[in-house]
Design an enzyme around this catalytic site. Structure first.
Site, PDB file in Angstrom:
ATOM      1  N   ARG A  50       0.811  -1.222   0.000  1.00 24.41           N
ATOM      2  CA  ARG A  50       0.000   0.000   0.000  1.00 24.41           C
ATOM      3  C   ARG A  50       0.844   1.272   0.000  1.00 24.41           C
ATOM      4  O   ARG A  50       0.425   2.333  -0.430  1.00 24.41           O
ATOM      5  CB  ARG A  50      -0.901   0.021   1.236  1.00 24.41           C
ATOM      6  CG  ARG A  50      -2.315  -0.407   0.916  1.00 24.41           C
ATOM      7  CD  ARG A  50      -3.147  -0.439   2.148  1.00 24.41           C
ATOM      8  NE  ARG A  50      -2.454  -1.179   3.219  1.00 24.41           N
ATOM      9  CZ  ARG A  50      -2.940  -1.370   4.440  1.00 24.41           C
ATOM     10  NH1 ARG A  50      -4.096  -0.846   4.766  1.00 24.41           N
ATOM     11  NH2 ARG A  50      -2.285  -2.064   5.337  1.00 24.41           N
ATOM     12  N   LYS A 156       2.546 -19.542   7.355  1.00 23.45           N
ATOM     13  CA  LYS A 156       1.742 -19.833   8.533  1.00 23.45           C
ATOM     14  C   LYS A 156       1.474 -18.533   9.311  1.00 23.45           C
ATOM     15  O   LYS A 156       2.260 -17.611   9.162  1.00 23.45           O
ATOM     16  CB  LYS A 156       2.431 -20.886   9.407  1.00 23.45           C
ATOM     17  CG  LYS A 156       3.700 -20.362  10.125  1.00 23.45           C
ATOM     18  CD  LYS A 156       4.088 -21.260  11.249  1.00 23.45           C
ATOM     19  CE  LYS A 156       3.708 -20.726  12.589  1.00 23.45           C
ATOM     20  NZ  LYS A 156       4.601 -19.688  13.143  1.00 23.45           N
ATOM     21  N   ASP A 185       5.889 -24.032   5.948  1.00 24.74           N
ATOM     22  CA  ASP A 185       6.337 -24.194   7.330  1.00 24.74           C
ATOM     23  C   ASP A 185       7.856 -24.164   7.191  1.00 24.74           C
ATOM     24  O   ASP A 185       8.451 -25.135   6.714  1.00 24.74           O
ATOM     25  CB  ASP A 185       5.876 -25.548   7.890  1.00 24.74           C
ATOM     26  CG  ASP A 185       6.367 -25.766   9.307  1.00 24.74           C
ATOM     27  OD1 ASP A 185       7.509 -25.357   9.607  1.00 24.74           O
ATOM     28  OD2 ASP A 185       5.632 -26.351  10.123  1.00 24.74           O
ATOM     29  N   HIS A 186       8.483 -23.044   7.544  1.00 21.63           N
ATOM     30  CA  HIS A 186       9.879 -22.861   7.138  1.00 21.63           C
ATOM     31  C   HIS A 186      10.820 -23.895   7.767  1.00 21.63           C
ATOM     32  O   HIS A 186      11.907 -24.118   7.276  1.00 21.63           O
ATOM     33  CB  HIS A 186      10.355 -21.421   7.398  1.00 21.63           C
ATOM     34  CG  HIS A 186      10.667 -21.128   8.836  1.00 21.63           C
ATOM     35  ND1 HIS A 186       9.708 -20.856   9.768  1.00 21.63           N
ATOM     36  CD2 HIS A 186      11.837 -21.059   9.501  1.00 21.63           C
ATOM     37  CE1 HIS A 186      10.269 -20.645  10.934  1.00 21.63           C
ATOM     38  NE2 HIS A 186      11.579 -20.755  10.810  1.00 21.63           N
ATOM     39  N   LYS A 190      14.665 -26.280   6.398  1.00 15.63           N
ATOM     40  CA  LYS A 190      15.988 -26.254   7.044  1.00 15.63           C
ATOM     41  C   LYS A 190      16.787 -27.481   6.604  1.00 15.63           C
ATOM     42  O   LYS A 190      16.252 -28.588   6.544  1.00 15.63           O
ATOM     43  CB  LYS A 190      15.842 -26.243   8.575  1.00 15.63           C
ATOM     44  CG  LYS A 190      15.317 -24.901   9.106  1.00 15.63           C
ATOM     45  CD  LYS A 190      15.246 -24.918  10.611  1.00 15.63           C
ATOM     46  CE  LYS A 190      14.470 -23.720  11.148  1.00 15.63           C
ATOM     47  NZ  LYS A 190      15.250 -22.514  11.315  1.00 15.63           N
ATOM     48  N   GLU A 224      14.007 -20.983  22.616  1.00 18.04           N
ATOM     49  CA  GLU A 224      14.549 -19.729  22.085  1.00 18.04           C
ATOM     50  C   GLU A 224      14.882 -18.797  23.241  1.00 18.04           C
ATOM     51  O   GLU A 224      14.111 -18.700  24.199  1.00 18.04           O
ATOM     52  CB  GLU A 224      13.495 -19.025  21.220  1.00 18.04           C
ATOM     53  CG  GLU A 224      13.070 -19.777  19.997  1.00 18.04           C
ATOM     54  CD  GLU A 224      11.987 -19.004  19.240  1.00 18.04           C
ATOM     55  OE1 GLU A 224      12.333 -18.313  18.284  1.00 18.04           O
ATOM     56  OE2 GLU A 224      10.805 -19.091  19.637  1.00 18.04           O
ATOM     57  N   ASP A 243       1.754 -21.229  17.778  1.00 20.53           N
ATOM     58  CA  ASP A 243       2.858 -20.616  17.026  1.00 20.53           C
ATOM     59  C   ASP A 243       3.939 -21.638  16.670  1.00 20.53           C
ATOM     60  O   ASP A 243       4.559 -21.536  15.612  1.00 20.53           O
ATOM     61  CB  ASP A 243       3.461 -19.486  17.892  1.00 20.53           C
ATOM     62  CG  ASP A 243       4.531 -18.699  17.160  1.00 20.53           C
ATOM     63  OD1 ASP A 243       4.277 -18.290  16.015  1.00 20.53           O
ATOM     64  OD2 ASP A 243       5.623 -18.491  17.731  1.00 20.53           O
ATOM     65  N   HIS A 248       5.655 -26.380  13.495  1.00 24.47           N
ATOM     66  CA  HIS A 248       7.058 -26.801  13.412  1.00 24.47           C
ATOM     67  C   HIS A 248       7.336 -28.096  14.185  1.00 24.47           C
ATOM     68  O   HIS A 248       7.944 -29.021  13.663  1.00 24.47           O
ATOM     69  CB  HIS A 248       7.998 -25.709  13.956  1.00 24.47           C
ATOM     70  CG  HIS A 248       7.792 -24.369  13.326  1.00 24.47           C
ATOM     71  ND1 HIS A 248       7.505 -24.200  11.995  1.00 24.47           N
ATOM     72  CD2 HIS A 248       7.856 -23.108  13.832  1.00 24.47           C
ATOM     73  CE1 HIS A 248       7.397 -22.917  11.719  1.00 24.47           C
ATOM     74  NE2 HIS A 248       7.595 -22.232  12.816  1.00 24.47           N
ATOM     75  N   LYS A 348       9.785 -19.476  24.746  1.00 28.41           N
ATOM     76  CA  LYS A 348      10.571 -18.259  24.523  1.00 28.41           C
ATOM     77  C   LYS A 348      11.230 -17.838  25.841  1.00 28.41           C
ATOM     78  O   LYS A 348      10.777 -18.229  26.910  1.00 28.41           O
ATOM     79  CB  LYS A 348       9.665 -17.142  24.001  1.00 28.41           C
ATOM     80  CG  LYS A 348       9.123 -17.447  22.590  1.00 28.41           C
ATOM     81  CD  LYS A 348       8.694 -16.190  21.877  1.00 28.41           C
ATOM     82  CE  LYS A 348       8.117 -16.490  20.505  1.00 28.41           C
ATOM     83  NZ  LYS A 348       9.141 -16.785  19.479  1.00 28.41           N
TER      84      LYS A 348
HETATM   85  C1  BG6 Z   1       8.140 -18.759  13.696  1.00 27.01           C
HETATM   86  C2  BG6 Z   1       7.449 -18.323  14.946  1.00 27.01           C
HETATM   87  O1  BG6 Z   1       7.296 -19.564  12.922  1.00 27.01           O
HETATM   88  O2  BG6 Z   1       9.310 -19.492  14.032  1.00 27.01           O
HETATM   89  C3  BG6 Z   1       8.383 -17.515  15.819  1.00 27.01           C
HETATM   90  O3  BG6 Z   1       6.313 -17.553  14.606  1.00 27.01           O
HETATM   91  C4  BG6 Z   1       9.655 -18.260  16.082  1.00 27.01           C
HETATM   92  O4  BG6 Z   1       7.742 -17.163  17.045  1.00 27.01           O
HETATM   93  C5  BG6 Z   1      10.266 -18.750  14.789  1.00 27.01           C
HETATM   94  O5  BG6 Z   1      10.562 -17.391  16.742  1.00 27.01           O
HETATM   95  C6  BG6 Z   1      11.448 -19.648  15.039  1.00 27.01           C
HETATM   96  O6  BG6 Z   1      12.064 -19.927  13.825  1.00 27.01           O
HETATM   97  P1  BG6 Z   1      13.619 -20.222  13.759  1.00 27.01           P
HETATM   98  O7  BG6 Z   1      13.867 -20.551  12.332  1.00 27.01           O
HETATM   99  O8  BG6 Z   1      14.315 -18.983  14.230  1.00 27.01           O
HETATM  100  O9  BG6 Z   1      13.851 -21.370  14.685  1.00 27.01           O
END
Ligand code: BG6
Length: 505
Positions: A50, A156, A185-186, A190, A224, A243, A248, A348
């Site tokens: 935007r 996601k 889903d990243h 990996k 984390e 989350d 994951h 976290k």
């Molecule tokens: C994301 C979450 O999908 O993954 C975050 O929304 C999280 O809260 C993150 O910090 C962690 O990803 P990575 O690749 O840093 O382990």
């Protein structure tokens, strides 16, 4: 990704292109793919949002992101100039159907120029509240009519619960074929996560012991040090279960527990993963009470810096009931895994940043060594370190060198740093390349997403319906609430220490 395949001409339309995801992840990934020669001769990256931006300002913004976040370091002049010729920006209101006509015209123009029909990838790097509008407008404008050549990529969260996930999937399936929908889903991109399948299914020696006869229990831990950062508005409506665990961690669990697929075909692999989710024992109210733990961090000190408690974070309700830590004990009711507990936790502001899967094997059936020979004793354990350490360790008992017989625990290690000279690609490089190649193996299929929601719904409903009376219940820089220790200690186990090699975040 299949290295023998070559990408066809491609046009990326990135919605939300001025946002964080593009700057930190997508642009650096595309740039690295370009540097490594993966992108085709004809490609265009059209950013849209935007905010008014000239092409030059947009390009400069992406360069800034790449300079800061790319694994290959700062951009070099000649390479950047060549790459940035492929970038442009189109200001557009996602709600305005007229804007989508402009994309159609631009696609037609590029196709005419290149004299091909390029693949078109619409990447929704936007808040989920825009998914419906943008997807509908893409469909209405006919941008995705060619089912072979157009793809839509979503990040996601896919839904907020089972019902909203089903409704989002229903909407998408009404407009696109499942083969066009790439749900990211990243974690699946990996390097170390992809290797779980290679490790399990390209080696013959593991399969005979990969079951309830030899495996005692499994731990999956994603912790984390980071807190909620600037994402309070999203996170306070999400929490650790939604989350991290729903996506994951359950995907990691599926990779550990799945049956061998008959091929590497995307649907075959995803079918085997769905089988795991469907075989998971549903959580009864009693299970939720006994086998789940939630936590929320309070303020404290992390590595010499004072940090705020979750409820004091920006855009978080001061009486928030949202969990920043979740642990569950679950079971897979099938022949391979019956009665093998899987302990899964994520949080976290934890003491360490580490993603680790530990497979604990059963003890030897009979100890032939007298107790005075045992310096230390540990049942065999396979430790898959996903990040920041990237390694697979098999922990064995061995004789310490010397004239007397003394047993202790040693590691047989496969370490990425020591084994390979080339750096591992970022997850987004793998995932973007697979999107271009049309390979959906590492993407979430609609039924996988729904099966994962189905599993966690009883926990979510119970947690929402019952406000936690003791939040915050763990200090920053700790290992989470005491109840998480009790959850596993009741079965005679403990959470394993995580590797300390760590380049900590
Ligand atoms: C994301 C979450 O999908 O993954 C975050 O929304 C999280 O809260 C993150 O910090 C962690 O990803 P990575 O690749 O840093 O382990």
């Amino acid at each position: 990704m299949n290295a023998s395949l070559k990408c066809e001409p491609v046009i990326f339309i990135i919605f939300g292109a001025t946002g964080d995801l593009n700057q930190r992840k997508l642009a650096p990934a595309l740039y690295n793919l370009y540097l490594d020669g993966w992108l085709p001769e004809h490609f265009a990256i059209i950013g849209t949002g935007r905010t008014e931006f000239s092409d030059e300002d947009f390009t400069a913004k992406l360069q800034e992101g790449i300079d800061q976040f790319s694994r290959s370091g700062k951009t070099k002049k000649a390479q950047w100039e060549a790459f940035s010729k492929h970038l442009s920006y189109q200001v557009a209101d996602a709600k305005d159907t007229g804007s989508y006509k402009l994309f159609g015209e631009r696609i037609a123009q590029l196709n005419a120029e290149w004299q091909v029909e390029a693949n078109v990838i619409c990447y929704l790097a936007v808040s989920p509240s825009f998914f419906e509008t943008i997807a509908t407008n893409i469909h209405k404008a006919g941008l995705a009519d060619n089912r072979e050549r157009t793809r839509i990529v979503l990040e996601k969260p896919f839904g907020h619960d089972l019902e909203t996930a089903q409704s989002l999937n229903g909407l998408l399936r009404g407009m696109f074929s499942e083969q066009q929908i790439y749900r990211i889903d990243h974690y699946l991109g990996k390097e170390t996560v992809q290797n779980i399948m290679a490790f399990r299914f390209a080696n013959n020696i593991l399969e005979p012991i990969w079951n309830r006869n030899y495996i005692d229990h499994v731990q999956i831990s994603v912790t984390e040090q980071l807190g909620v950062e600037e994402r309070g508005d999203y996170y306070d409506h999400s929490g650790a279960l939604r989350d991290m665990i729903q996506n994951h961690l359950l995907q990691l669990l599926c990779l550990v527990a799945m049956e061998p697929p008959i091929s590497f075909n995307a649907d075959e692999v995803r079918d085997r993963k769905v089988d795991v989710l469907r075989a998971m024992r549903p959580f009864s109210p009693e299970d939720v009470r006994m086998n789940t733990v939630r936590g929320q961090y309070s303020g404290g000190w992390m590595q010499g810096t004072e940090v705020a408690g979750y409820r004091e974070e920006p855009k978080v309700a001061p009486d928030s009931n949202t969990e920043t830590f979740a642990a569950i004990k679950c079971f897979i009711d099938n022949w391979r895994w019956q009665d093998v507990p899987f302990y899964v936790r994520s949080g976290k502001r934890m003491h360490q940043t580490a993603s680790v899967i530990s497979i604990q094997f059963k003890d030897v059936p009979h100890k032939v060594f007298p107790s005075e020979t045992i310096e230390s004793w540990q049942q065999n354990r396979l430790v898959i370190n996903i990040q920041p350490e990237m390694s697979i360790r098999l922990q064995l008992q061995a004789k310490r060198p010397g004239l007397d017989m003394l047993l202790n625990t040693v590691d047989m290690v496969f370490d990425y740093d020591g084994t390979y000279a080339s750096p591992s690609p970022e997850a987004y490089e793998t995932l973007l390349l697979d999107t271009m190649l049309g390979d959906q193996t590492l993407f979430m299929r609609g039924d996988q997403v729904e099966a994962a929601w189905e599993l966690i719904m009883p926990i979510l409903s119970s947690w929402q319906g019952r406000k936690s009376i003791n939040f915050p219940n763990y200090a920053a820089d700790s290992w989470g609430p005491e109840a998480a220790e009790a959850l596993i200690a009741r079965d005679g186990f403990h959470w394993f220490s995580l590797p300390t090699k760590a380049k900590q975040k």
